[in-house]
Design a protein around this motif. Structure first.
Motif, PDB file in Angstrom:
ATOM      1  N   TRP A   8       0.817  -1.211   0.000  1.00  0.00           N
ATOM      2  CA  TRP A   8       0.000   0.000   0.000  1.00  0.00           C
ATOM      3  C   TRP A   8       0.852   1.263   0.000  1.00  0.00           C
ATOM      4  O   TRP A   8       0.430   2.295  -0.507  1.00  0.00           O
ATOM      5  CB  TRP A   8      -0.934  -0.023   1.211  1.00  0.00           C
ATOM      6  N   GLY A   9       2.055   1.194   0.568  1.00  0.00           N
ATOM      7  CA  GLY A   9       2.953   2.340   0.500  1.00  0.00           C
ATOM      8  C   GLY A   9       3.400   2.606  -0.921  1.00  0.00           C
ATOM      9  O   GLY A   9       3.496   3.760  -1.362  1.00  0.00           O
ATOM     10  N   LEU A  10       3.662   1.529  -1.675  1.00  0.00           N
ATOM     11  CA  LEU A  10       4.055   1.661  -3.069  1.00  0.00           C
ATOM     12  C   LEU A  10       2.875   2.075  -3.951  1.00  0.00           C
ATOM     13  O   LEU A  10       3.058   2.615  -5.040  1.00  0.00           O
ATOM     14  CB  LEU A  10       4.632   0.326  -3.560  1.00  0.00           C
ATOM     15  N   ASP A  11       1.672   1.831  -3.477  1.00  0.00           N
ATOM     16  CA  ASP A  11       0.451   2.206  -4.188  1.00  0.00           C
ATOM     17  C   ASP A  11       0.475   3.680  -4.580  1.00  0.00           C
ATOM     18  O   ASP A  11       0.100   4.067  -5.707  1.00  0.00           O
ATOM     19  CB  ASP A  11      -0.752   1.909  -3.280  1.00  0.00           C
ATOM     20  N   TYR A  12       0.932   4.541  -3.659  1.00  0.00           N
ATOM     21  CA  TYR A  12       0.924   5.984  -3.897  1.00  0.00           C
ATOM     22  C   TYR A  12       1.863   6.379  -5.027  1.00  0.00           C
ATOM     23  O   TYR A  12       1.604   7.333  -5.768  1.00  0.00           O
ATOM     24  CB  TYR A  12       1.306   6.728  -2.618  1.00  0.00           C
ATOM     25  N   VAL A  13       2.983   5.667  -5.155  1.00  0.00           N
ATOM     26  CA  VAL A  13       3.950   5.979  -6.212  1.00  0.00           C
ATOM     27  C   VAL A  13       3.334   5.747  -7.584  1.00  0.00           C
ATOM     28  O   VAL A  13       3.396   6.608  -8.474  1.00  0.00           O
ATOM     29  CB  VAL A  13       5.222   5.122  -6.038  1.00  0.00           C
ATOM     30  N   PHE A  14       2.709   4.587  -7.779  1.00  0.00           N
ATOM     31  CA  PHE A  14       2.078   4.276  -9.064  1.00  0.00           C
ATOM     32  C   PHE A  14       0.877   5.182  -9.326  1.00  0.00           C
ATOM     33  O   PHE A  14       0.644   5.601 -10.466  1.00  0.00           O
ATOM     34  CB  PHE A  14       1.644   2.807  -9.093  1.00  0.00           C
ATOM     35  N   ALA A  15       0.120   5.474  -8.270  1.00  0.00           N
ATOM     36  CA  ALA A  15      -1.052   6.337  -8.439  1.00  0.00           C
ATOM     37  C   ALA A  15      -0.634   7.745  -8.862  1.00  0.00           C
ATOM     38  O   ALA A  15      -1.255   8.344  -9.747  1.00  0.00           O
ATOM     39  CB  ALA A  15      -1.860   6.389  -7.152  1.00  0.00           C
ATOM     40  N   LYS A  16       0.419   8.264  -8.249  1.00  0.00           N
ATOM     41  CA  LYS A  16       0.853   9.624  -8.574  1.00  0.00           C
ATOM     42  C   LYS A  16       1.323   9.725 -10.023  1.00  0.00           C
ATOM     43  O   LYS A  16       1.057  10.718 -10.707  1.00  0.00           O
ATOM     44  CB  LYS A  16       1.969  10.062  -7.622  1.00  0.00           C
ATOM     45  N   GLU A  17       2.012   8.688 -10.511  1.00  0.00           N
ATOM     46  CA  GLU A  17       2.445   8.689 -11.912  1.00  0.00           C
ATOM     47  C   GLU A  17       1.244   8.611 -12.850  1.00  0.00           C
ATOM     48  O   GLU A  17       1.182   9.331 -13.850  1.00  0.00           O
ATOM     49  CB  GLU A  17       3.382   7.511 -12.181  1.00  0.00           C
ATOM     50  N   ALA A  18       0.279   7.763 -12.528  1.00  0.00           N
ATOM     51  CA  ALA A  18      -0.905   7.622 -13.384  1.00  0.00           C
ATOM     52  C   ALA A  18      -1.736   8.895 -13.397  1.00  0.00           C
ATOM     53  O   ALA A  18      -2.365   9.228 -14.412  1.00  0.00           O
ATOM     54  CB  ALA A  18      -1.754   6.443 -12.906  1.00  0.00           C
ATOM     55  N   LEU A  19      -1.732   9.639 -12.282  1.00  0.00           N
ATOM     56  CA  LEU A  19      -2.526  10.867 -12.201  1.00  0.00           C
ATOM     57  C   LEU A  19      -1.954  12.001 -13.039  1.00  0.00           C
ATOM     58  O   LEU A  19      -2.583  13.054 -13.177  1.00  0.00           O
ATOM     59  CB  LEU A  19      -2.652  11.310 -10.738  1.00  0.00           C
ATOM     60  N   ASP A  20      -0.777  11.795 -13.614  1.00  0.00           N
ATOM     61  CA  ASP A  20      -0.232  12.790 -14.547  1.00  0.00           C
ATOM     62  C   ASP A  20      -1.070  12.876 -15.813  1.00  0.00           C
ATOM     63  O   ASP A  20      -1.111  13.923 -16.471  1.00  0.00           O
ATOM     64  CB  ASP A  20       1.225  12.448 -14.905  1.00  0.00           C
ATOM     65  N   ILE A  21      -1.748  11.769 -16.175  1.00  0.00           N
ATOM     66  CA  ILE A  21      -2.562  11.780 -17.394  1.00  0.00           C
ATOM     67  C   ILE A  21      -4.034  11.487 -17.114  1.00  0.00           C
ATOM     68  O   ILE A  21      -4.885  11.718 -17.973  1.00  0.00           O
ATOM     69  CB  ILE A  21      -2.034  10.761 -18.428  1.00  0.00           C
ATOM     70  N   LEU A  22      -4.336  10.978 -15.920  1.00  0.00           N
ATOM     71  CA  LEU A  22      -5.704  10.569 -15.594  1.00  0.00           C
ATOM     72  C   LEU A  22      -6.291  11.442 -14.495  1.00  0.00           C
ATOM     73  O   LEU A  22      -5.578  11.908 -13.607  1.00  0.00           O
ATOM     74  CB  LEU A  22      -5.730   9.110 -15.124  1.00  0.00           C
ATOM     75  N   GLN A  23      -7.597  11.654 -14.573  1.00  0.00           N
ATOM     76  CA  GLN A  23      -8.298  12.265 -13.459  1.00  0.00           C
ATOM     77  C   GLN A  23      -8.529  11.209 -12.378  1.00  0.00           C
ATOM     78  O   GLN A  23      -8.547  10.009 -12.673  1.00  0.00           O
ATOM     79  CB  GLN A  23      -9.627  12.851 -13.936  1.00  0.00           C
ATOM     80  N   PRO A  24      -8.706  11.628 -11.118  1.00  0.00           N
ATOM     81  CA  PRO A  24      -8.867  10.651 -10.038  1.00  0.00           C
ATOM     82  C   PRO A  24      -9.949   9.606 -10.288  1.00  0.00           C
ATOM     83  O   PRO A  24      -9.744   8.418 -10.033  1.00  0.00           O
ATOM     84  CB  PRO A  24      -9.219  11.533  -8.825  1.00  0.00           C
ATOM     85  N   MET A  25     -11.109  10.020 -10.805  1.00  0.00           N
ATOM     86  CA  MET A  25     -12.196   9.068 -11.028  1.00  0.00           C
ATOM     87  C   MET A  25     -11.885   8.107 -12.178  1.00  0.00           C
ATOM     88  O   MET A  25     -12.311   6.950 -12.165  1.00  0.00           O
ATOM     89  CB  MET A  25     -13.509   9.796 -11.295  1.00  0.00           C
ATOM     90  N   SER A  26     -11.144   8.576 -13.158  1.00  0.00           N
ATOM     91  CA  SER A  26     -10.749   7.693 -14.264  1.00  0.00           C
ATOM     92  C   SER A  26      -9.760   6.646 -13.782  1.00  0.00           C
ATOM     93  O   SER A  26      -9.841   5.469 -14.158  1.00  0.00           O
ATOM     94  CB  SER A  26     -10.137   8.511 -15.405  1.00  0.00           C
ATOM     95  N   LEU A  27      -8.814   7.068 -12.925  1.00  0.00           N
ATOM     96  CA  LEU A  27      -7.861   6.106 -12.353  1.00  0.00           C
ATOM     97  C   LEU A  27      -8.591   5.111 -11.467  1.00  0.00           C
ATOM     98  O   LEU A  27      -8.296   3.897 -11.513  1.00  0.00           O
ATOM     99  CB  LEU A  27      -6.793   6.843 -11.548  1.00  0.00           C
ATOM    100  N   LEU A  28      -9.545   5.595 -10.691  1.00  0.00           N
ATOM    101  CA  LEU A  28     -10.307   4.701  -9.821  1.00  0.00           C
ATOM    102  C   LEU A  28     -11.056   3.652 -10.628  1.00  0.00           C
ATOM    103  O   LEU A  28     -11.090   2.475 -10.270  1.00  0.00           O
ATOM    104  CB  LEU A  28     -11.292   5.511  -8.972  1.00  0.00           C
ATOM    105  N   PHE A  29     -11.642   4.070 -11.745  1.00  0.00           N
ATOM    106  CA  PHE A  29     -12.378   3.139 -12.600  1.00  0.00           C
ATOM    107  C   PHE A  29     -11.453   2.066 -13.178  1.00  0.00           C
ATOM    108  O   PHE A  29     -11.773   0.867 -13.141  1.00  0.00           O
ATOM    109  CB  PHE A  29     -13.054   3.902 -13.738  1.00  0.00           C
ATOM    110  N   LEU A  30     -10.293   2.467 -13.693  1.00  0.00           N
ATOM    111  CA  LEU A  30      -9.364   1.509 -14.284  1.00  0.00           C
ATOM    112  C   LEU A  30      -8.796   0.564 -13.211  1.00  0.00           C
ATOM    113  O   LEU A  30      -8.677  -0.642 -13.426  1.00  0.00           O
ATOM    114  CB  LEU A  30      -8.230   2.245 -14.994  1.00  0.00           C
ATOM    115  N   LYS A  31      -8.462   1.134 -12.067  1.00  0.00           N
ATOM    116  CA  LYS A  31      -7.917   0.331 -10.960  1.00  0.00           C
ATOM    117  C   LYS A  31      -8.907  -0.741 -10.532  1.00  0.00           C
ATOM    118  O   LYS A  31      -8.559  -1.917 -10.413  1.00  0.00           O
ATOM    119  CB  LYS A  31      -7.578   1.253  -9.785  1.00  0.00           C
ATOM    120  N   TYR A  32     -10.148  -0.363 -10.341  1.00  0.00           N
ATOM    121  CA  TYR A  32     -11.125  -1.313  -9.837  1.00  0.00           C
ATOM    122  C   TYR A  32     -11.725  -2.185 -10.936  1.00  0.00           C
ATOM    123  O   TYR A  32     -12.333  -3.212 -10.626  1.00  0.00           O
ATOM    124  CB  TYR A  32     -12.218  -0.588  -9.051  1.00  0.00           C
TER     125      TYR A  32
END
Length: 300
Positions: A8-32
């Motif tokens: 879960w600590g590493l989760d933030y690293v990947f999320a922050k990189e993905a958020l460079d091109i994705l909005q939070p809800m779009s990342l949430l949709f792809l993740k889930y």
């Protein structure tokens, strides 16, 4: 549980990189969407016959709104304003807020150690935010407000889930909540999805990690930890998430925090562990008292 805290600590690293091109809800949709396939396999193997009652569907929707959509929207949006290590420190305030809600809404008593722990948590959070006083008005205040929004939404999720989970096992609960989340964010996420050519291998790999490892494997570890160690010890393990988030944020994102924030974070983590331990003891004592009359009747 140590491995889960690292995941879960590493989760933030990947999320922050993905958020460079994705909005939070779009990342949430792809993740889930990825995690949905993992939990579908768990559901089919563990409990394929369980049926969700119609009257509980609104509660599942509320679980998804608070624990998934609102929580991750606040958490992911806060990354634009403050380091992930500070976000996780604020999230360690969750147990203290839970005690406050229990006291105000449900009139539950708190032990002296719990009250001291809550006050220490508040002091630690004040130290963390106070160290940023000069730059609060430059945008960081919004990051802290979003992090506190995640704390409130997660507590709402916990109380709602506690009510609904009495009638369902973990596999059915998680799968149904995830299904509601994917369906609710899908229209917005697809409408705001970036062009396909903007997805780099790093972003794609990060989304797969978030869905399979963080959500999928993480679910297995969490359920196993709750079963073997119990909720109190498991919660204390997850409370050390700021440590791994700070390490990974420093290694991969170049983020650092000041000594005052480090000291405040250590106070928040330590006092939160005291609150969790004391709350666990009180719940065990309460359960023992409730079981005593039944045992006495059986002996009679």
């Amino acid at each position: 549980m140590c491995l889960l805290v690292c995941f879960w600590g590493l989760d933030y690293v990947f999320a922050k990189e993905a958020l460079d091109i994705l909005q939070p809800m779009s990342l949430l949709f792809l993740k889930y969407s990825v995690g949905f396939m993992v939990l579908l396999a768990i559901k089919l193997k563990a409990d394929r016959k369980a049926i969700v009652r119609l009257k509980d569907i609104p509660w599942f929707i509320l679980c998804s709104l608070t624990g998934e959509i609102l929580y991750f929207f606040c958490e992911y949006s806060a990354m634009d304003y403050i380091p992930v290590s500070l976000i996780t420190i604020i999230l360690s305030f969750v147990p203290a807020v839970s005690i406050i809600i229990d006291r105000i809404l449900y009139k539950k008593k708190a032990s002296p150690k719990m009250l001291v722990g809550v006050m220490a948590c508040i002091v630690g959070v004040i130290i963390v935010i106070g160290a940023d006083f000069k730059v609060l008005l430059e945008g960081r205040i919004l990051g802290y407000l979003l992090a506190f929004g995640a704390v409130i939404s997660w507590n709402c999720y916990n109380f709602i889930t506690a009510k609904v989970s009495e009638n369902y096992n973990s596999a059915t609960m998680s799968f149904t909540q995830l299904t509601c989340t994917v369906l609710m964010v899908m229209p917005y996420a697809l409408h705001h999805m970036p062009p396909i050519d903007s997805f780099t291998p790093g972003v794609i790999g990060g989304i797969i990690y978030l869905g399979c490892v963080s959500a999928g494997v993480g679910f297995f570890i969490l359920v196993y930890g709750l079963k073997v160690l119990g909720p109190t010890i498991s919660a204390m393990f997850s409370n050390f998430l700021p440590v791994t988030a700070t390490i990974f944020g420093w290694l991969f994102l170049g983020e650092t925090i000041g000594m005052m924030q480090f000291a405040g974070g250590a106070l928040v983590i330590a006092s939160s562990c005291v609150v969790i331990a004391e709350k666990g003891k009180m719940e065990e004592q309460s359960n023992d008292r409730e079981a005593e009359p039944d045992n006495a009747d059986g002996l009679l």
